[in-house]
Write a protein that holds these residues in place. Structure first.
Motif: not given
Length: 123
Positions: A90-94, A115-119
């Motif tokens: 999962y990545y956030c974007n602004a 940078q992304g975080t694994q779920v």
């Protein structure tokens, strides 16, 4: 570009919940959460504007909720009733666009990325 840091990922059993956080070092008008699973395209999951307008994809509607409770630079993605198919990075974007419609039309093509975080959802 704004600096973004995601946190809150991890392993959870089907039906469980996780809350992801994205902290931005600068200002933004729209923040979105995207996910990418192996073999799949990066897909927009949810987005929120500074004015509080929200969007959720059909696959997560009613289960995932995006929020900015302090009206500052941290946005959360509350993920409930998690399914195996929710497993992804999962990545956030602004982005600086001021309209949700414009953000959705240009999803994935704007702004800065974390940078992304694994779920991982599994038994």
């Amino acid at each position: 570009q704004v600096q973004l840091v995601e946190s809150g990922g991890g392993w959870v059993q089907p039906g469980g919940s996780l809350r992801l956080s994205c902290a931005a070092s600068g200002s933004f008008n729209v923040m979105g959460w995207y996910r990418q699973a192996p073999g799949n395209q990066r897909a927009l999951v949810a987005a929120i504007t500074r004015g509080g307008n929200t969007y959720s994809s059909d696959s997560v509607k009613g289960r995932f909720f995006i929020s900015r409770p302090d009206a500052k630079n941290t946005v959360y993605l509350q993920m409930n009733s998690l399914k195996l198919e929710d497993t992804a990075v999962y990545y956030c974007n602004a982005a600086t666009v001021g309209f949700m419609s414009e953000y959705l039309r240009r999803a994935g093509q704007l702004g800065s990325w974390g940078q992304g975080t694994q779920v991982t959802v599994s038994s």
